[in-house]
Write an enzyme that holds these catalytic residues in place. Structure first.
Site, PDB file in Angstrom:
ATOM      1  N   LEU A   9       6.158 -31.654  56.722  1.00 47.21           N
ATOM      2  CA  LEU A   9       5.896 -31.393  55.408  1.00 47.21           C
ATOM      3  C   LEU A   9       4.945 -30.080  55.311  1.00 47.21           C
ATOM      4  CD1 LEU A   9       6.166 -31.801  52.216  1.00 47.21           C
ATOM      5  CD2 LEU A   9       4.228 -33.092  52.351  1.00 47.21           C
ATOM      6  N   ASP A  10       3.494 -30.192  55.547  1.00 45.46           N
ATOM      7  CA  ASP A  10       2.316 -29.379  55.513  1.00 45.46           C
ATOM      8  C   ASP A  10       2.947 -28.091  56.732  1.00 45.46           C
ATOM      9  OD1 ASP A  10       0.351 -27.854  55.115  1.00 45.46           O
ATOM     10  OD2 ASP A  10      -0.701 -29.050  56.623  1.00 45.46           O
ATOM     11  N   THR A  16       0.622 -26.275  52.387  1.00 46.49           N
ATOM     12  CA  THR A  16      -0.741 -26.851  51.954  1.00 46.49           C
ATOM     13  C   THR A  16      -1.843 -26.778  52.964  1.00 46.49           C
ATOM     14  OG1 THR A  16       0.590 -28.815  52.767  1.00 46.49           O
ATOM     15  CG2 THR A  16       0.148 -28.566  50.508  1.00 46.49           C
ATOM     16  N   LYS A  44      -4.246 -28.551  62.158  1.00 44.73           N
ATOM     17  CA  LYS A  44      -3.031 -28.805  61.681  1.00 44.73           C
ATOM     18  C   LYS A  44      -2.092 -29.848  62.415  1.00 44.73           C
ATOM     19  CE  LYS A  44      -2.247 -23.936  59.938  1.00 44.73           C
ATOM     20  NZ  LYS A  44      -1.679 -22.602  60.255  1.00 44.73           N
ATOM     21  N   GLY A  45      -1.674 -30.670  61.636  1.00 39.12           N
ATOM     22  CA  GLY A  45      -0.467 -31.773  62.241  1.00 39.12           C
ATOM     23  C   GLY A  45      -1.465 -32.882  62.623  1.00 39.12           C
ATOM     24  N   ARG A  48      -6.045 -37.297  59.407  1.00 43.37           N
ATOM     25  CA  ARG A  48      -7.241 -36.983  58.595  1.00 43.37           C
ATOM     26  C   ARG A  48      -8.720 -37.246  59.402  1.00 43.37           C
ATOM     27  NH1 ARG A  48      -7.489 -39.871  52.905  1.00 43.37           N
ATOM     28  NH2 ARG A  48      -5.113 -39.159  53.003  1.00 43.37           N
ATOM     29  N   ALA A 116       2.243 -36.415  58.949  1.00 39.96           N
ATOM     30  CA  ALA A 116       1.403 -37.277  59.067  1.00 39.96           C
ATOM     31  C   ALA A 116       0.588 -37.504  57.819  1.00 39.96           C
ATOM     32  CB  ALA A 116       0.367 -36.521  59.972  1.00 39.96           C
ATOM     33  N   SER A 117       0.747 -36.866  56.931  1.00 40.87           N
ATOM     34  CA  SER A 117      -0.168 -36.915  55.538  1.00 40.87           C
ATOM     35  C   SER A 117       0.126 -38.011  54.808  1.00 40.87           C
ATOM     36  CB  SER A 117       0.081 -35.701  54.624  1.00 40.87           C
ATOM     37  OG  SER A 117      -0.602 -35.800  53.491  1.00 40.87           O
ATOM     38  N   ASN A 119      -0.740 -38.294  51.756  1.00 44.38           N
ATOM     39  CA  ASN A 119      -0.729 -37.610  50.533  1.00 44.38           C
ATOM     40  C   ASN A 119       0.998 -37.024  50.454  1.00 44.38           C
ATOM     41  OD1 ASN A 119      -3.445 -37.841  49.397  1.00 44.38           O
ATOM     42  ND2 ASN A 119      -3.806 -36.441  50.905  1.00 44.38           N
ATOM     43  N   LYS A 146       0.961 -37.871  65.622  1.00 44.09           N
ATOM     44  CA  LYS A 146       1.650 -36.899  66.605  1.00 44.09           C
ATOM     45  C   LYS A 146       0.528 -36.314  67.475  1.00 44.09           C
ATOM     46  CE  LYS A 146       4.326 -35.005  62.563  1.00 44.09           C
ATOM     47  NZ  LYS A 146       4.494 -34.105  61.409  1.00 44.09           N
ATOM     48  N   GLU A 170       8.963 -28.151  62.689  1.00 42.81           N
ATOM     49  CA  GLU A 170       7.689 -28.388  62.810  1.00 42.81           C
ATOM     50  C   GLU A 170       6.924 -27.125  63.004  1.00 42.81           C
ATOM     51  OE1 GLU A 170       4.850 -29.807  63.182  1.00 42.81           O
ATOM     52  OE2 GLU A 170       5.240 -31.909  62.958  1.00 42.81           O
ATOM     53  N   ASP A 171       5.641 -27.175  62.394  1.00 43.50           N
ATOM     54  CA  ASP A 171       4.792 -25.867  62.580  1.00 43.50           C
ATOM     55  C   ASP A 171       3.464 -26.034  63.367  1.00 43.50           C
ATOM     56  OD1 ASP A 171       3.360 -27.752  60.670  1.00 43.50           O
ATOM     57  OD2 ASP A 171       2.182 -26.109  59.998  1.00 43.50           O
TER      58      ASP A 171
END
Ligand code: B16
Ligand code: MG
Length: 218
Positions: A9-10, A16, A44-45, A48, A116-117, A119, A146, A170-171
């Site tokens: 997602l992010d 985000t 990133k990825g 939290r 992974a979020s 949210n 991940k 994936e980023d």
């Protein structure tokens, strides 16, 4: 043939990452040190709590807090992050994403989220993206972060797709490695050098199509 595409997602569908960075930098500022954008790249990825460890290490504070205090700091960061997320609208979906997802659907390809979020659901709702997905796997459903392949294997399982017919977008390097460990091909999004291990790469979804994807991963 591609049966299923799994999207981070992010950084892939929405940007985000800048909100995550601002919220971590705010927290670091309150703790008395600066957390730079370069240092922010490493979060990133990453989950939290692992991100919090990266931030605390940057400030030389890795051993300063108890587990309970760390949970509180992570919650503070998340409150800040969510206040930024609350400003998001459907216009925040990155360029070309909706057209590409629609093209996949036209070709009968199933679409899953692999984020992974914790949210992710809130972000999908704010951006009116939830209905696009045939399966949603996020940080509330996986126990291993991940580069563990759990998030992508779960998505494929929900859609009855074998790994060989799945493609991950994936980023983050951790996500590309997770795809490889899942036995899936991958598309690195954004052009960062750390994504060199992906099967192929794109810098944007603009003008990207199912046909172009098939050619690129062959
Ligand atoms: P949260 P993704 C990841 O999302 C972010 O890239 C990473 O920076 C963040 O720490 C992680 O989610 C956890 O997010 O605090 O919202 O649960 O790239 O896997 O979609
Ligand atoms: Mg990402």
């Amino acid at each position: 043939m591609i049966a299923c595409c799994l999207f981070d997602l992010d950084g892939v569908l929405v940007d985000t990452a800048r909100f995550h960075y601002r919220a971590w930098a705010d927290l670091a500022h309150d703790l008395g040190f600066e957390f730079t954008p370069e240092q922010g790249e490493a979060t990133k990825g990453v989950s939290r709590m692992a991100s919090l460890d990266i931030v605390l290490r940057a400030g030389g504070m890795e051993n300063r807090f108890s587990q309970e205090e760390k949970e509180r700091l992570a919650a503070e960061k998340n409150d800040r992050y969510l206040s930024y997320v609350s400003t998001m609208t459907p216009d925040d979906v990155l360029p070309g994403v909706r057209d590409f997802l629609a093209d996949l659907k036209r070709h009968g390809v199933k679409i899953a989220l692999g984020s992974a979020s914790k949210n992710a659901g809130t972000i999908l709702d704010r951006c009116a993206l939830r209905d696009v997905f045939d399966a949603i796997v996020d940080g509330t459903l996986v126990s291993r972060a991940k580069p563990d392949p759990e998030v992508f294997l779960k998505g494929a399982e929900l859609l009855n797709a074998v790994s060989e017919k799945c493609v991950v977008f994936e980023d983050a390097a951790a996500g590309i490695e997770a795809a490889a460990r899942a036995g899936m091909r991958s598309v690195g999004v954004g052009g960062d050098r750390s994504l060199a291990r992906a099967t192929t790469g794109i810098t944007t979804f603009e003008n990207f199509t199912y046909e172009a994807l098939c050619k690129a991963i062959d």
